[in-house]
Structures are given as structure tokens and as C-alpha cells.
Scaffold this active site. Structure first.
Site, PDB file in Angstrom:
ATOM      1  N   HIS A  29       0.830  -1.215   0.000  1.00  0.00           N
ATOM      2  CA  HIS A  29       0.000   0.000   0.000  1.00  0.00           C
ATOM      3  C   HIS A  29       0.863   1.265   0.000  1.00  0.00           C
ATOM      4  O   HIS A  29       0.498   2.271   0.606  1.00  0.00           O
ATOM      5  CB  HIS A  29      -0.991  -0.019   1.172  1.00  0.00           C
ATOM      6  CG  HIS A  29      -2.017  -1.101   1.013  1.00  0.00           C
ATOM      7  ND1 HIS A  29      -3.101  -0.979   0.176  1.00  0.00           N
ATOM      8  CD2 HIS A  29      -2.088  -2.348   1.539  1.00  0.00           C
ATOM      9  CE1 HIS A  29      -3.816  -2.098   0.212  1.00  0.00           C
ATOM     10  NE2 HIS A  29      -3.219  -2.940   1.026  1.00  0.00           N
ATOM     11  N   SER A 115      -0.435 -11.725  -7.411  1.00  0.00           N
ATOM     12  CA  SER A 115      -0.401 -11.074  -8.728  1.00  0.00           C
ATOM     13  C   SER A 115      -0.684 -11.993  -9.903  1.00  0.00           C
ATOM     14  O   SER A 115      -0.014 -11.923 -10.942  1.00  0.00           O
ATOM     15  CB  SER A 115       0.952 -10.398  -8.964  1.00  0.00           C
ATOM     16  OG  SER A 115       1.130  -9.376  -8.062  1.00  0.00           O
ATOM     17  N   GLU A 149      -5.580  -2.675 -16.474  1.00  0.00           N
ATOM     18  CA  GLU A 149      -6.330  -3.074 -15.270  1.00  0.00           C
ATOM     19  C   GLU A 149      -7.127  -1.880 -14.727  1.00  0.00           C
ATOM     20  O   GLU A 149      -8.278  -2.016 -14.319  1.00  0.00           O
ATOM     21  CB  GLU A 149      -5.372  -3.640 -14.216  1.00  0.00           C
ATOM     22  CG  GLU A 149      -6.118  -4.281 -13.079  1.00  0.00           C
ATOM     23  CD  GLU A 149      -5.297  -5.285 -12.271  1.00  0.00           C
ATOM     24  OE1 GLU A 149      -4.322  -5.856 -12.808  1.00  0.00           O
ATOM     25  OE2 GLU A 149      -5.657  -5.498 -11.115  1.00  0.00           O
ATOM     26  N   ASP A 161       2.558  -4.717  -8.932  1.00  0.00           N
ATOM     27  CA  ASP A 161       2.452  -6.090  -9.434  1.00  0.00           C
ATOM     28  C   ASP A 161       2.992  -6.209 -10.854  1.00  0.00           C
ATOM     29  O   ASP A 161       3.714  -7.154 -11.192  1.00  0.00           O
ATOM     30  CB  ASP A 161       0.987  -6.550  -9.428  1.00  0.00           C
ATOM     31  CG  ASP A 161       0.353  -6.397  -8.058  1.00  0.00           C
ATOM     32  OD1 ASP A 161       1.087  -6.219  -7.080  1.00  0.00           O
ATOM     33  OD2 ASP A 161      -0.891  -6.442  -7.982  1.00  0.00           O
TER      34      ASP A 161
HETATM   35  C1  GLA Z   1      -2.469  -5.009  -4.859  1.00  0.00           C
HETATM   36  C2  GLA Z   1      -2.334  -3.930  -5.930  1.00  0.00           C
HETATM   37  C3  GLA Z   1      -0.936  -3.283  -5.888  1.00  0.00           C
HETATM   38  C4  GLA Z   1      -0.563  -2.846  -4.488  1.00  0.00           C
HETATM   39  C5  GLA Z   1      -0.843  -3.960  -3.474  1.00  0.00           C
HETATM   40  C6  GLA Z   1      -0.632  -3.511  -2.049  1.00  0.00           C
HETATM   41  O1  GLA Z   1      -1.625  -6.066  -5.140  1.00  0.00           O
HETATM   42  O2  GLA Z   1      -2.552  -4.482  -7.205  1.00  0.00           O
HETATM   43  O3  GLA Z   1      -0.875  -2.223  -6.800  1.00  0.00           O
HETATM   44  O4  GLA Z   1      -1.225  -1.648  -4.135  1.00  0.00           O
HETATM   45  O5  GLA Z   1      -2.164  -4.466  -3.579  1.00  0.00           O
HETATM   46  O6  GLA Z   1       0.701  -3.210  -1.847  1.00  0.00           O
END
Ligand code: GLA
Length: 351
Positions: A29, A115, A149, A161
């Protein structure tokens, strides 16, 4: 992989490409606040096979039928959007995107915070570029995947990701600067053994809660008169009067500091320092950012009880996985962790 394509479309694919999932070692985050993260690609990956066709159609492993999708039309609201979205962005960027038949197979578990979406997006772009004989730097592939996305799938994710999947390299952590979208590879010392464990609960209500966190951090930066929370330090936070917003911002500011310290600990092969930073990160994600769950907290505790130097939730939270760092002399941790967490399962090892 070619078998799936052959069964679905009755011919061999013209090209195949793949991209890995990732585990984020620390720095969650922070990406959408233009901060720092430290992901590492997994040896689990998604493969995409393509061949030119008259219309866009897709199938995935285990599916009896194929689905018609259209990057130039509305989203279907299913997994094909993660193929269509990046292709739509590729076309917007001026690249050729002819109709194709697509087959997908993946060893990245979905909904686990590892991811799987980014792996599909990046593999799709790589396959289309290979098919049409076009090239793009890895960082651009990541940017188009994220844009797909955001714009087509309606998920307001950051770039973590997609950069990890497109730019990351095996057994190396990627110190990612999400303001400049650049990364520095940091070799993971062989004695750092990262284990990934799923808590047994899928991510719940994640999209709404994720977007709310993202808005809170943007609003905090706005109130502080800063372009992003990346520009705040602990002292600046006293300018925030709203208690919940202060907690969210404090997580981002302290997490950015932890990521930079963790990259130094990795370079110095200081396993216990790295572990301590992971623990602080989990506490901050749980208490200040409030994205943990009882199952994730229990799993982190169990990993520490079983001898981990550090453990934390990884990814967005609200379910999914933890990553734990075990010293080389701890080999019997899994039965101990499994005993206290009957729904948990081992995803695989990050390094
Ligand atoms: C998901 C989102 C990322 C990132 C994470 C938290 O994976 O796709 O962009 O914000 O949460 O770190």
C-alpha cells in the site's frame, strides 16, 4: 501449453509467452502513494499462447468452451478482461492488435495476493508483441498492463504487481520506486529463505476497501499540501487531524522508510534486521492500515513461534497470503504452522 491451444482451437499456436507472479517482501500500500516496494518474482507463472484469428476468443486450462471477448468493446466482467484490457492499451499506444485466439494456463493461484492478474496481463502483452514482431521495454509493458487493469477492468491498482512481473528477475528482489517507475535489482542472499503460506481464506470485499484506502492516502497528501504521501515524513503527519486518516498516512510514511531499510539489510545479508522490519510492517498494516484479518494475524504469529525471523501479510491483505523469512537452521516449521492453522496451505518458496 500448446496442448490446451490445440484442443480448444484445433491447431498449434503461433507464439507463446509467460510472466511470473510475485511475492512482495515488504512495502504494501505504498505504490499508489508513489512510494517504495520490494517485490520478488515467483517461480510460478502464467503462460499465454496466441495465433491470428478472425475474432478474439480465449480459453483457459480446464475450460470446456471458449469465450468471445473484444478489447475494443465493453468488458465481459470475467478473467478475459485481464487479456482485453492490456490489448486495448497496446492499441491506444499505436501498436498493431490483430484479432487472436488465446489460451492461458497458470500455476499462480488467483485471489491469493500473488499477482495472478498482473502475470496474465504481462504474458498477454509479451505474446502479442512477439506475434506482431514489435518490441517494448519491460517498464512500458508494466505501464500498459497497469493501465489496462485501471481503465478496462476498473481496478484502481498501483504499478507494483506489473513491474514485479515484467521487470523482476528470478531470485532477485526489486527495489521499486513507484514515482519514477524504476527498479534496482537486489540479490537475495542464499541463506534468506522466504516461505509463502495462504491463510485459507480468499480476499474478501477487497476492491471497495482497497479503493477506500487509496482515496484516504490521496486525501491525506492533499490536506498536507503534498503531491503524494511519498513526500511526507513523520513530522509532517502532525498536520493531519482526522484520526483514521492519520493512521493510514502513518502506515505509508513508515512503510516507505522500512522498505529502504530492508533493501539495505538485504544487501548487508542481515537476516534478523530484515525480519524485524517485516514484523513492524505487519503490525503497521494490521493496526494503522487495517487490512489484516484474524486468520492472517494468527498465521504470522504461528510462523514467528515456529522460528521465523519475520513474517507479514503480502499484497493487498483482507485474506490471501503471508510471507515469512526463516533462518537456514529452521527446517521443521511447516508442521508446526499447519497444526495451528488447519486451513492454511503452502504456496511455494520465493527463494
Ligand atoms: C495489490 C495492488 C498493488 C498494491 C498492493 C498492495 O496487489 O494491485 O498495486 O497496491 O495491492 O501493496
Amino acid at each position: 501449453m500448446s496442448d490446451i491451444f490445440l484442443r480448444a482451437f484445433g491447431r498449434a499456436p503461433a507464439v507463446e509467452a509467460s510472466a511470473p507472479g510475485r511475492v512482495n517482501l515488504i512495502g504494501d500500500h505504498t505504490d499508489y502513494a508513489e512510494g517504495f516496494c520490494l517485490p520478488m518474482p515467483l517461480d510460478l507463472e502464467t503462460s499465454v499462447a496466441l495465433a491470428p484469428a478472425h475474432a478474439f476468443r480465449a480459453c483457459s486450462e480446464g475450460m470446456g468452451t471458449t469465450l468471445v471477448f473484444d478489447p475494443f468493446g465493453p468488458p465481459r466482467g470475467d478473467w478475459t478482461d485481464y487479456i482485453a484490457g492490456p490489448l486495448a492499451e497496446l492499441a491506444k499506444a499505436g501498436f498493431d492488435v490483430p484479432p487472436v485466439e488465446v489460451s492461458v494456463c497458470s500455476s499462480v493461484p488467483s485471489g491469493a495476493g500473488l499477482s495472478s492478474s498482473a502475470a496474465l496481463e504481462v504474458a498477454t502483452l509479451r505474446a502479442m508483441l512477439a506475434l506482431t514482431g514489435q518490441t517494448l521495454p519491460d517498464g512500458e509493458v508494466a505501464r500498459l498492463a497497469q493501465a489496462g487493469e485501471n481503465n478496462y477492468c476498473g481496478v484502481q491498482c498501483g504499478i507494483l504487481d506489473q513491474m514485479a512481473s515484467a521487470v523482476g528477475r528470478p531470485a532477485q528482489a526489486l527495489l521499486l520506486d513507484c514515482r519514477t517507475n524504476t527498479g534496482r535489482l537486489v540479490t537475495v542472499p542464499p541463506e534468506f529463505h522466504f516461505a509463502i503460506v495462504h491463510c485459507g481464506e480468499p480476499r474478501r470485499l477487497a476492491d471497495a476497501a482497497y479503493n477506500a484506502r487509496r482515496q484516504a492516502t490521496a486525501e491525506a497528501a492533499r490536506r498536507l499540501g503534498l503531491p503524494a504521501l511519498r513526500d511526507a515524513d513523520a513530522g509532517a503527519l502532525s498536520g493531519l487531524t482526522d484520526g483514521e486518516m492519520l493512521k493510514r498516512a502513518r502506515h505509508v510514511v513508515t512503510e516507505n522508510e522500512r522498505v529502504l531499510a530492508a533493501a539495505s539489510a538485504l544487501e548487508a545479508a542481515d537476516l534478523w534486521r530484515f525480519g524485524a522490519l517485516m514484523n513492524e510492517s505487519h503490525v503497521s498494516l494490521a493496526r494503522d492500515f487495517e487490512v489484516s484479518t484474524p486468520a492472517l494475524d494468527r498465521l504470522v504469529e504461528s510462523a514467528l513461534d515456529a522460528g521465523a525471523a519475520g513474517a507479514r501479510l503480502t499484497g493487498a491483505g483482507f485474506g490471501g497470503c503471508i510471507v515469512a523469512l526463516f533462518p537456514p537452521d529452521i527446517s521443521d516449521w511447516w508442521p508446526r504452522v499447519a497444526a495451528g492453522n488447519p486451513a492454511a496451505w503452502r504456496v511455494g518458496d520465493g527463494a
